[in-house]
Write an enzyme that holds these catalytic residues in place. Sequence first.
Site, PDB file in Angstrom:
ATOM      1  CG  HIS A 281      -0.448   0.446   2.433  1.00 10.41           C
ATOM      2  ND1 HIS A 281      -0.219  -0.546   3.370  1.00 10.41           N
ATOM      3  CD2 HIS A 281      -0.415   1.482   3.157  1.00 10.41           C
ATOM      4  CE1 HIS A 281      -0.074  -0.094   4.407  1.00 10.41           C
ATOM      5  NE2 HIS A 281       0.108   1.318   4.529  1.00 10.41           N
TER       6      HIS A 281
ATOM      7  CG  ASP B 152       0.235  -4.127   2.886  1.00 10.99           C
ATOM      8  OD1 ASP B 152       0.708  -3.553   1.916  1.00 10.99           O
ATOM      9  OD2 ASP B 152      -0.283  -3.399   3.501  1.00 10.99           O
TER      10      ASP B 152
ATOM     11  CB  SER C 247       2.677   1.698   6.633  1.00 14.87           C
ATOM     12  OG  SER C 247       1.337   1.352   6.800  1.00 14.87           O
TER      13      SER C 247
HETATM   14  N1  ARG Z   1      -4.830   0.346   7.756  1.00 17.20           N
HETATM   15  C1  ARG Z   1      -3.532   0.468   7.106  1.00 17.20           C
HETATM   16  C2  ARG Z   1      -3.167   1.890   7.020  1.00 17.20           C
HETATM   17  O1  ARG Z   1      -3.645   2.831   8.074  1.00 17.20           O
HETATM   18  C3  ARG Z   1      -3.494   0.286   5.681  1.00 17.20           C
HETATM   19  C4  ARG Z   1      -4.043   0.906   4.727  1.00 17.20           C
HETATM   20  C5  ARG Z   1      -4.156   0.678   3.205  1.00 17.20           C
HETATM   21  N2  ARG Z   1      -5.168  -0.531   2.965  1.00 17.20           N
HETATM   22  C6  ARG Z   1      -6.559  -0.458   2.734  1.00 17.20           C
HETATM   23  N3  ARG Z   1      -7.124  -1.566   2.491  1.00 17.20           N
HETATM   24  N4  ARG Z   1      -7.029   0.602   2.431  1.00 17.20           N
HETATM   25  O2  ARG Z   1      -2.463   2.738   6.253  1.00 17.20           O
HETATM   26  N1  GLU Z   2      -1.184   1.409   7.695  1.00 18.43           N
HETATM   27  C1  GLU Z   2      -0.608   2.376   8.482  1.00 18.43           C
HETATM   28  C2  GLU Z   2       0.189   3.154   7.779  1.00 18.43           C
HETATM   29  O1  GLU Z   2       0.008   3.595   6.479  1.00 18.43           O
HETATM   30  C3  GLU Z   2      -0.166   1.754   9.694  1.00 18.43           C
HETATM   31  C4  GLU Z   2      -1.064   1.340  10.587  1.00 18.43           C
HETATM   32  C5  GLU Z   2      -1.376   2.064  11.690  1.00 18.43           C
HETATM   33  O2  GLU Z   2      -1.831   3.387  11.833  1.00 18.43           O
HETATM   34  O3  GLU Z   2      -0.996   1.735  12.701  1.00 18.43           O
HETATM   35  O4  GLU Z   2       1.469   3.638   8.148  1.00 18.43           O
END
Ligand code: ARG
Ligand code: GLU
Length: 684
Positions: A84, A205, A620
């Site tokens: 991502h 990921d 991330s």
């Molecule tokens: N929750 C993760 C973060 O905050 C992954 C986000 C990307 N993935 C998604 N399905 N939108 O960035």
């Molecule tokens: N998916 C998050 C990021 O893009 C990390 C997840 C979180 O917020 O801990 O940094």
Amino acid sequence: MIKRILLCAIACITFTTAMADEGMWLPSLIKERIKVMRKKGFRLKADDVYSDRKASLKDAVMQFGGGCTGEFVSAEGLLLTNHHCGYASIQKLSSVEHDYLTDGYWAKSRAEELHVPGLTISILERMEDVTDRIAAGESKESIIEQAKQGKGCRASIESMYYGNQHYLFVYRVYNDVRLVGAPPSSIGKFGGDTDNWIWPRHTGDFSMFRVYADANNEPADYSTDNIPYRPKRYFPISTKGVEEGDFTMIYGFPGNTQEYVTADAVEYVAEISNPMKIALRTIRLDIISEAQSKDVATRIAYAAKHANIANAWKKWEGESLGLERLGTADKKRAYEKNFAAWAADKPQYTTLIDSMHAAYKKAIPGYFARELFNETIAGIEVYNFAAWLVAQHSKGEKLTADVQVIGRQYYLKDYRAQIDKTIATHMIAEFIKRMPVENIPQELTAAIENYGGVESFVENLYNQTQLITKYPLTTEEILNDPMVQFATWFVPQVNKNREYAYRNLSNVPTIEKWYKEYMQALREWDKERAFYPDANFTLRVAYGTICGYENADGEYHTHLTTLDGIMAKDNPEIYDYNIPQVLRDIHAEKDYGRWGIEKNGKQTIPVCFLANNHTSGGNSGSPVINGKGELVGINFDRTWRSTMSDIEFDPSICRNISVDIRYVLFVIDRIGDASYLFNEMDLK
Ligand code: ARG
Ligand code: GLU
């Protein structure tokens, strides 16, 4: 007096017990934590983690793009980050004939590595506490100027503890970064938004890039003469896996936490801001999902937009529930009461809590207006194009055809006017419903009245505007366009928003100035508390252990997921769960080769794992490191019930989610057929 000590003791206990693995530590101060880390199983020394004299683990970590982390895994500039995090780059390199998002991409030689225009990575050269230099009268600008030496150098001074300390960070920024490999989205984004923030998780990921440099290993613009960058340090990779109880450390760039804020700030988030933002995004997401379910092309066009809107939306829901469950606001009120009792006979702090309370009261309306505006009017795609044109024009830019192209490409990308119009109708109605009258432009009120309601006003707006339908437009046409007129009505609001454009309400200067004193006072008063500065996109270390958690009464979630869980979710009918056929075949034949592990008496492939490291957005792509300093995973998420850890960390429930490095290696080898990359990695 005795009562006061007792109260303090109670307050201290509430916070210290909650401190097990809490914290995002400044690497240059890690010697203060190293004893605890070693007790938990870390075998390296403080200057292996961070040193500005010799190579250390920090040289293997980088900020990837604007807001992610990445790590070197070879002596030749090969790096890992999340899928991502690489998503926008992979999308940029894709076309209808070469759809790397859908199919994945693997360079079969260095020559096939694809340069990503605009992508940069930053490696921290050193950090330095410059608080005393600033106190002695040196200006930040001159400190930064002196520090910036060498090609591609970037330096900045970041405030810690709300301005009590200032740190200089000096980076090298490399801009020749090339895509090496990415799995198909059906692996890299497996589970999509449905599984986002959720455990059990089965997302592969990760993506791979390589950094290139000039002959002197220095940053250089893209050129075929450039050669792979040679990092001072890179991570060896453990193929041995992780067990419950193992030490883990996360090294990365978390973006935003607010652990020291007062109850007023927590209440604002939990009772005003989050509910408003969640309700508004629910409306937008419903409109988009509805359109997506009717048409495949629309589903694809709005996939990234949907993912973006949904990511924070889901996080805020989890955060609000978490704050409520922990009773964070009440706990903070009690803490502040005890603090005020202690401060009562300290003239410099006596009125501090009251002053903060008053500052919040004053700043909330402006901050709320900005947030509400961002979630309503600024959620209208063509409004943003119009507002951008207005801004260009007022800067004196000519609105040439070329300029219009730039705006169209950015603001009307994958655009569907019908979706946007439906969103506009709802968002304008919500804006009027929720915004105090004095912030509603009179032109808007008049126009709606004139057309006999929001719906026909918007209908007319979209019928009359030429911004979507005609290109190029003359300057006159643009300035007289009804959508552009609409945008000009909000210029005063947009200007006012700038006064409140800070990371959090607590960072608005009229409030933040009080936090400087409050942090000082807390450190005098609450001696037991282990203080660490809030996340601010600077490099941090978090440590903890591999562990599951009790998700609900009697429902324990174990720390590891496997390929069998992917197979259980696999469904060719559902986009997010439709895995590549080769993965099905490998599973059917149990043809795991060297990557198989035994779980419950059966052979399988490890996929993701949990640990209790304190992480946040920006982490991330961060390396997950074992006690020996080897890479065991790549961090990419938290569990839904963890998300309040940006405000209060609860060790019993807060877990970060990582992709197991063994799954990464398996996918490179068996899906990407790119095991030649292992030759330059150090697999243990
Ligand atoms: N929750 C993760 C973060 O905050 C992954 C986000 C990307 N993935 C998604 N399905 N939108 O960035
Ligand atoms: N998916 C998050 C990021 O893009 C990390 C997840 C979180 O917020 O801990 O940094």
